[in-house]
Write a protein that holds these residues in place. Structure first.
Motif, PDB file in Angstrom:
ATOM      1  N   THR A  21      57.301  -2.170  49.641  1.00 24.74           N
ATOM      2  CA  THR A  21      57.383  -3.308  49.649  1.00 24.74           C
ATOM      3  C   THR A  21      58.919  -3.675  49.334  1.00 24.74           C
ATOM      4  OG1 THR A  21      55.267  -4.097  48.845  1.00 24.74           O
ATOM      5  CG2 THR A  21      56.598  -5.522  48.817  1.00 24.74           C
ATOM      6  N   TRP A  22      59.594  -3.189  48.581  1.00 23.07           N
ATOM      7  CA  TRP A  22      60.902  -3.412  48.173  1.00 23.07           C
ATOM      8  C   TRP A  22      61.746  -3.065  49.251  1.00 23.07           C
ATOM      9  CZ3 TRP A  22      63.206  -0.559  43.180  1.00 23.07           C
ATOM     10  CH2 TRP A  22      64.660  -0.673  43.147  1.00 23.07           C
ATOM     11  N   ASN A  30      67.997  -8.969  54.547  1.00 24.83           N
ATOM     12  CA  ASN A  30      69.274  -8.779  54.542  1.00 24.83           C
ATOM     13  C   ASN A  30      69.930  -9.102  53.151  1.00 24.83           C
ATOM     14  OD1 ASN A  30      69.203  -7.987  57.225  1.00 24.83           O
ATOM     15  ND2 ASN A  30      69.303 -10.141  58.035  1.00 24.83           N
ATOM     16  N   ILE A  31      69.512  -8.436  52.067  1.00 21.06           N
ATOM     17  CA  ILE A  31      69.987  -8.592  50.967  1.00 21.06           C
ATOM     18  C   ILE A  31      71.274  -7.466  50.834  1.00 21.06           C
ATOM     19  CG2 ILE A  31      69.748  -8.464  48.606  1.00 21.06           C
ATOM     20  CD1 ILE A  31      66.876  -9.076  49.094  1.00 21.06           C
ATOM     21  N   LEU A  35      73.941  -6.151  45.803  1.00 18.71           N
ATOM     22  CA  LEU A  35      73.229  -7.023  44.775  1.00 18.71           C
ATOM     23  C   LEU A  35      71.718  -6.481  44.663  1.00 18.71           C
ATOM     24  CD1 LEU A  35      72.931  -9.897  43.693  1.00 18.71           C
ATOM     25  CD2 LEU A  35      71.967 -10.445  45.901  1.00 18.71           C
ATOM     26  N   LEU A  36      71.060  -5.738  45.362  1.00 17.94           N
ATOM     27  CA  LEU A  36      69.936  -5.038  45.297  1.00 17.94           C
ATOM     28  C   LEU A  36      69.566  -4.195  46.493  1.00 17.94           C
ATOM     29  CD1 LEU A  36      67.188  -4.979  43.748  1.00 17.94           C
ATOM     30  CD2 LEU A  36      66.185  -6.419  45.288  1.00 17.94           C
ATOM     31  N   PRO A  37      69.928  -2.795  46.127  1.00 18.73           N
ATOM     32  CA  PRO A  37      69.936  -1.628  47.093  1.00 18.73           C
ATOM     33  C   PRO A  37      68.405  -1.414  47.399  1.00 18.73           C
ATOM     34  CG  PRO A  37      70.623  -0.809  44.812  1.00 18.73           C
ATOM     35  CD  PRO A  37      70.456  -2.479  44.655  1.00 18.73           C
ATOM     36  N   PRO A  38      68.418  -0.813  48.519  1.00 21.42           N
ATOM     37  CA  PRO A  38      66.843  -0.409  48.725  1.00 21.42           C
ATOM     38  C   PRO A  38      66.590   1.033  48.066  1.00 21.42           C
ATOM     39  CG  PRO A  38      68.158  -0.146  50.740  1.00 21.42           C
ATOM     40  CD  PRO A  38      68.896  -0.805  49.738  1.00 21.42           C
ATOM     41  N   PHE A 214      80.428  -2.378  40.208  1.00 18.22           N
ATOM     42  CA  PHE A 214      79.464  -2.908  41.152  1.00 18.22           C
ATOM     43  C   PHE A 214      78.696  -1.983  42.052  1.00 18.22           C
ATOM     44  CE2 PHE A 214      82.418  -6.581  40.131  1.00 18.22           C
ATOM     45  CZ  PHE A 214      81.434  -7.464  39.992  1.00 18.22           C
ATOM     46  N   ARG A 215      78.524  -0.994  41.584  1.00 17.38           N
ATOM     47  CA  ARG A 215      77.523   0.317  42.010  1.00 17.38           C
ATOM     48  C   ARG A 215      76.281   0.064  41.494  1.00 17.38           C
ATOM     49  NH1 ARG A 215      79.621   4.719  44.772  1.00 17.38           N
ATOM     50  NH2 ARG A 215      77.277   4.756  45.171  1.00 17.38           N
ATOM     51  N   THR A 216      75.503  -0.811  42.277  1.00 18.17           N
ATOM     52  CA  THR A 216      74.185  -1.197  41.568  1.00 18.17           C
ATOM     53  C   THR A 216      73.385   0.072  41.954  1.00 18.17           C
ATOM     54  OG1 THR A 216      74.650  -3.537  42.371  1.00 18.17           O
ATOM     55  CG2 THR A 216      72.472  -2.941  41.728  1.00 18.17           C
ATOM     56  N   ASP A 217      73.612   0.795  43.087  1.00 20.75           N
ATOM     57  CA  ASP A 217      72.682   1.891  43.319  1.00 20.75           C
ATOM     58  C   ASP A 217      72.611   2.700  42.124  1.00 20.75           C
ATOM     59  OD1 ASP A 217      75.112   2.463  43.918  1.00 20.75           O
ATOM     60  OD2 ASP A 217      74.664   3.504  45.508  1.00 20.75           O
TER      61      ASP A 217
END
Length: 255
Positions: A21-22, A30-31, A35-38, A214-217
């Motif tokens: 789902t994520w 298209n986030i 901001l929010l990595p898959p 900003f390396r959210t992953d």
């Protein structure tokens, strides 16, 4: 047997559904990845960056294990003293409860000012996080000792220390292990917080550097690593509990 097997897979199926789902939501909406990595990007980063991340994970694991050991020892010793000496319990126990109302994240900078950037303030942070659940759980276990068994031993001539070591302490083991499992998971969180005080390596340092760039992953890799370490610590304590308390693992009761 088949139902037990299905129950064991249910959490994994829910987790898989959550990740699917994520992944679909992030792609469809298209986030931005910053901001929010898959999940696929997080897994890819975990695989590629594993050689650099592994030393940080080992450092946090060692810190959490050492802090948990110290916290467990202090927590159990505190519980024993409070149980055997009612006067101290009545005087100190309310203060122990109040100590848990002080946010660790606020106390951490003070520990650096008082004790510097060495390992001591880190151990204090983890100990403060770990010892209280063990103390409370052990005290509850001591109080839940069977009155009939205690009366029987007193009739047989057992003194206070014999009652404690031969009856109350063994009887409190299930409650004590509950506190140990809670503290084991808290120890990882405490270790990460302590690394924010000033460490050269560790998951906390890795997370701070990733967040600032900003390396959210990478931040999510650190989060999942913390969760994994907590699960491993919990599983190890649970394994020791099953080996030590055989009557509980075999489905027996205390009678």
């Amino acid at each position: 047997m088949k139902k037990d097997w299905l129950k064991g897979w249910r959490p994994l199926l829910v987790l898989l559904l959550l990740f699917v789902t994520w992944e679909i939501s992030v792609t469809y909406l298209n986030i931005p990845k910053w901001l929010l990595p898959p999940p696929t990007s997080i897994i890819k980063e975990a695989i590629i960056g594993f050689p650099n991340f592994w030393p940080n994970m080992v450092s946090t694991s060692k810190l959490a294990l050492l802090g948990f050991t110290i916290g467990a020892g202090i927590g159990l010793l505190t519980a024993i003293i409070l149980h055997l000496i009612p006067f101290i319990r009545e005087s100190v126990y309310p203060l122990l409860i109040l100590s848990q109302n002080v946010p660790i994240i606020v106390l951490a900078p003070l520990l650096v000012i008082w004790f510097g950037f060495g390992i001591l303030p880190k151990m204090i942070v983890i100990t403060l996080v770990c010892f209280f659940p063990i103390t409370v759980a052990a005290l509850d276990g001591f109080r839940q000792t069977s009155p009939e068994l205690k009366h029987y031993m007193m009739m047989a001539g057992a003194n206070k220390m014999q009652l404690f070591w031969k009856l109350e302490l063994p009887f409190s083991l299930p409650s004590l292990f509950s506190g140990l499992k809670i503290s084991a998971t808290y120890s990882v969180m405490g270790a990460v917080i302590s690394e924010w005080l000033g460490a050269k390596e560790g998951i906390g340092v890795y997370m701070t550097l990733a967040s600032s760039s900003f390396r959210t992953d990478k931040v999510f890799v650190a989060i999942f690593a913390i969760m994994l370490l907590s699960l491993i610590f919990f599983a190890l304590i649970n394994l020791v509990e099953r080996k030590l308390i055989r009557w509980q693992s075999n489905g027996g009761d205390r009678k």
